[in-house]
Write an enzyme that holds these catalytic residues in place. Structure first.
Site, PDB file in Angstrom:
ATOM      1  N   LYS A 163      14.968   0.853  52.565  1.00 18.29           N
ATOM      2  CA  LYS A 163      16.075   1.573  53.220  1.00 18.29           C
ATOM      3  C   LYS A 163      16.561   2.728  52.343  1.00 18.29           C
ATOM      4  O   LYS A 163      16.754   3.842  52.826  1.00 18.29           O
ATOM      5  CB  LYS A 163      17.207   0.582  53.511  1.00 18.29           C
ATOM      6  CG  LYS A 163      18.379   1.182  54.251  1.00 18.29           C
ATOM      7  CD  LYS A 163      19.185   0.116  54.961  1.00 18.29           C
ATOM      8  CE  LYS A 163      20.088  -0.691  54.052  1.00 18.29           C
ATOM      9  NZ  LYS A 163      21.194   0.087  53.467  1.00 18.29           N
ATOM     10  N   SER A 164      16.761   2.476  51.058  1.00 20.42           N
ATOM     11  CA  SER A 164      17.285   3.530  50.165  1.00 20.42           C
ATOM     12  C   SER A 164      16.317   4.704  50.104  1.00 20.42           C
ATOM     13  O   SER A 164      16.722   5.867  50.153  1.00 20.42           O
ATOM     14  CB  SER A 164      17.472   2.973  48.752  1.00 20.42           C
ATOM     15  OG  SER A 164      18.501   2.018  48.753  1.00 20.42           O
ATOM     16  N   ASP A 169      22.452  -6.155  46.622  1.00 16.43           N
ATOM     17  CA  ASP A 169      22.252  -6.419  48.051  1.00 16.43           C
ATOM     18  C   ASP A 169      21.622  -7.791  48.299  1.00 16.43           C
ATOM     19  O   ASP A 169      21.564  -8.241  49.448  1.00 16.43           O
ATOM     20  CB  ASP A 169      21.368  -5.328  48.671  1.00 16.43           C
ATOM     21  CG  ASP A 169      22.080  -3.979  48.716  1.00 16.43           C
ATOM     22  OD1 ASP A 169      23.325  -3.954  48.616  1.00 16.43           O
ATOM     23  OD2 ASP A 169      21.395  -2.954  48.838  1.00 16.43           O
ATOM     24  N   LYS A 193      31.215  -4.017  50.882  1.00 20.90           N
ATOM     25  CA  LYS A 193      29.931  -3.726  51.543  1.00 20.90           C
ATOM     26  C   LYS A 193      30.150  -3.737  53.064  1.00 20.90           C
ATOM     27  O   LYS A 193      31.278  -3.635  53.522  1.00 20.90           O
ATOM     28  CB  LYS A 193      28.874  -4.740  51.108  1.00 20.90           C
ATOM     29  CG  LYS A 193      28.507  -4.624  49.625  1.00 20.90           C
ATOM     30  CD  LYS A 193      27.785  -3.337  49.341  1.00 20.90           C
ATOM     31  CE  LYS A 193      27.449  -3.164  47.877  1.00 20.90           C
ATOM     32  NZ  LYS A 193      26.947  -1.830  47.578  1.00 20.90           N
ATOM     33  N   ARG A 199      31.357  -9.540  51.560  1.00 23.41           N
ATOM     34  CA  ARG A 199      30.251 -10.503  51.482  1.00 23.41           C
ATOM     35  C   ARG A 199      30.597 -11.754  50.675  1.00 23.41           C
ATOM     36  O   ARG A 199      29.883 -12.762  50.778  1.00 23.41           O
ATOM     37  CB  ARG A 199      28.993  -9.816  50.919  1.00 23.41           C
ATOM     38  CG  ARG A 199      28.379  -8.864  51.928  1.00 23.41           C
ATOM     39  CD  ARG A 199      27.131  -8.176  51.445  1.00 23.41           C
ATOM     40  NE  ARG A 199      26.539  -7.411  52.544  1.00 23.41           N
ATOM     41  CZ  ARG A 199      25.614  -6.471  52.389  1.00 23.41           C
ATOM     42  NH1 ARG A 199      25.164  -6.180  51.182  1.00 23.41           N
ATOM     43  NH2 ARG A 199      25.130  -5.827  53.430  1.00 23.41           N
TER      44      ARG A 199
END
Ligand code: S3P
Length: 449
Positions: free
Chosen positions: A39-40, A336, A363, A367
């Site tokens: 994703k990054s 993450d 986030k 979380r």
């Protein structure tokens, strides 16, 4: 052994319930898995492609909701981006400094990376006005971490709550370079300032307290930016008035998505999985180190370098995990993966402590609170700490009704916990997985034997 029964039910309001019924005799996970693109790296490939001169070809882009948000924003800024429905995406760049003023609000959806990195670029485009927003979750996440340093560079940004929450309005300016000492190890903050520095005369430096993911640095160099890195002080300097040139980018598989299978393969007895083509950039491999500390049986095979990023196939075999302490400099390298590590800890012997991770509270959801609440509904023993969790493993989990809170990583972590819980687990709002892992459920069905 019977396989689990896995069903996805769409509700009247379009949200989805993922129902996982584990057979009483248990199950095992087997197979070779390919995972979606990182994703990054996907965000950065689209963004740098958009501000470069010439064409960028991206192979293996994540076709999830978050990169789609980035693509829509940069299309509105003038880049031509081919449809995001194949394994090859083409971006026709407009060249640095050439954003068009969009006709409408730029919507970053659920994506913190999109809004924060884009803000650096927008603020440094003089003479143009931009507005940016996001979904409910993104509009409640802190933007001061990028607005403040951008203001030090003389950016003009306005928004709710003293200019700290989206929607934000940006009047692009010729910025001045700064040396920013970031109080947090955040790749989004670092990348925002470096991107702002690209179109700013002089040298812009960011120093961070611990090293965060370095995908921006690697890709900026590959696109032709002048960048110097001081690993002793975790500092990066970019030279302004840069010229970037379109490149061929190959996006490796996302280790954050691989993490679900590495934990699943570890905790479900009798399992063996190979996750192919996983990006193993050292700024991202905290999950492998944490699982090694917990006694996981994980091996890297076929290690290679693909387009400037290290890649490997990762084999996992089930094993009895033990508790560990996860804190300090490792945190930014696995931030993450903490939701899925919390699941691993519920099946580990002893008490696992996670600290120095207060960032988890800002986030896509809080979380810490959400993971503690949802795992405890299944019978786990998770206590919230201000900056982490204390998890006592070894209690058998029982299927329950749980909720992703529209957070992709929470939804998928709970699905993995359900594989080892007796009875039936229903995960509400499971569609959130599409943010980073659109075919998560089909892979889950594939590997359950
Ligand atoms: C990201 C950086 C991290 C991470 C996020 C993606 C990035 O956020 O949690 O999912 O692509 O730069 P922070 O920079 O806020 O730590």
């Amino acid at each position: 052994m019977l396989a689990a029964i896995i069903t996805l039910q769409t509700q009247e309001n379009a949200s989805q319930n993922l129902i996982i019924q584990r057979p009483p005799s248990g199950l095992s996970l087997q197979g070779r898995i390919s995972i979606p693109g990182d994703k990054s790296i996907s965000h950065r490939a689209l963004m740098l492609g958009a501000i470069a001169e010439g064409e960028t070809e991206i192979q293996g882009l994540l076709l999830g909701e978050d990169p789609r948000s980035t693509a829509h924003c940069f299309q509105a800024l003038g880049a031509e981006i081919s449809e995001l429905n194949t394994q090859l995406v083409r971006v026709k760049g407009i060249g640095l400094g050439n954003f068009q003023e969009p006709m409408d609000v730029l919507n970053a959806g659920n994506s913190g990376t999109t809004i924060r990195l884009m803000l650096g670029l927008l603020a440094s485009h003089p003479g143009r006005f931009f507005t940016v927003t996001g979904d409910d979750s993104l509009r409640s996440r802190p933007m001061s971490r990028v607005v403040k340093p951008l203001q030090q560079m003389s950016a003009e940004i306005w928004g709710r709550n003293s200019n700290t929450l989206a929607p934000l309005a940006v009047q692009g300016q010729a910025l001045k370079p700064i040396h920013y000492h970031s109080p947090i190890a955040s790749a989004q903050v670092k990348s925002c300032i470096l991107l702002a520095g690209l179109n700013t005369e002089g040298k812009t430096t960011v120093t961070e307290p611990a090293l965060s993911r370095d995908h921006s640095e690697r890709m900026l160099k590959a696109f032709g930016a002048e960048l110097s890195i001081d690993p002793e002080t975790n500092s990066v300097t970019v030279t302004g008035n840069a010229k970037l040139y379109g490149q061929k980018v190959i996006v490796p598989g996302d280790i954050s998505s691989a993490a679900f299978w590495l934990v699943a393969g570890s905790i479900v007895p009798g399992s063996e999985l190979v996750v192919e083509n996983v990006g193993v950039n050292p700024t991202r491999t905290g999950i492998l180190e944490a699982l090694a500390m917990m006694g996981a049986d994980i091996q890297l095979e076929n290690q290679r370098e693909v387009a400037g990023e290290p890649v490997a196939d990762v084999r996992v075999r089930s094993s009895q995990l033990k508790s560990c302490t996860i804190a300090g400099e490792i945190i930014p390298r696995l931030i993450d993966e903490i939701p899925i590590l919390a699941v691993a800890a519920t099946f580990a012997q002893g008490t696992t402590i996670i600290r120095d991770a207060a960032e988890l509270r800002v986030k896509e959801s809080d979380r810490i609170t959400v993971m503690a609440q949802q795992l405890n509904k299944m019978g786990a023993k998770v206590t919230e700490l201000p900056d982490g969790m204390e998890i006592t493993g070894g209690t058998a989990l029982v299927g329950a009704e749980v909720d992703s809170h529209t957070d992709h990583r929470i939804g998928m972590s709970l699905a993995i916990a359900a594989l080892n819980a007796s009875g039936t687990t229903t995960i509400h709002r499971a569609e959130a997985a599409a943010i980073s892992y659109p075919n998560f459920t089909s892979t889950l069905k594939e590997v359950c034997r």
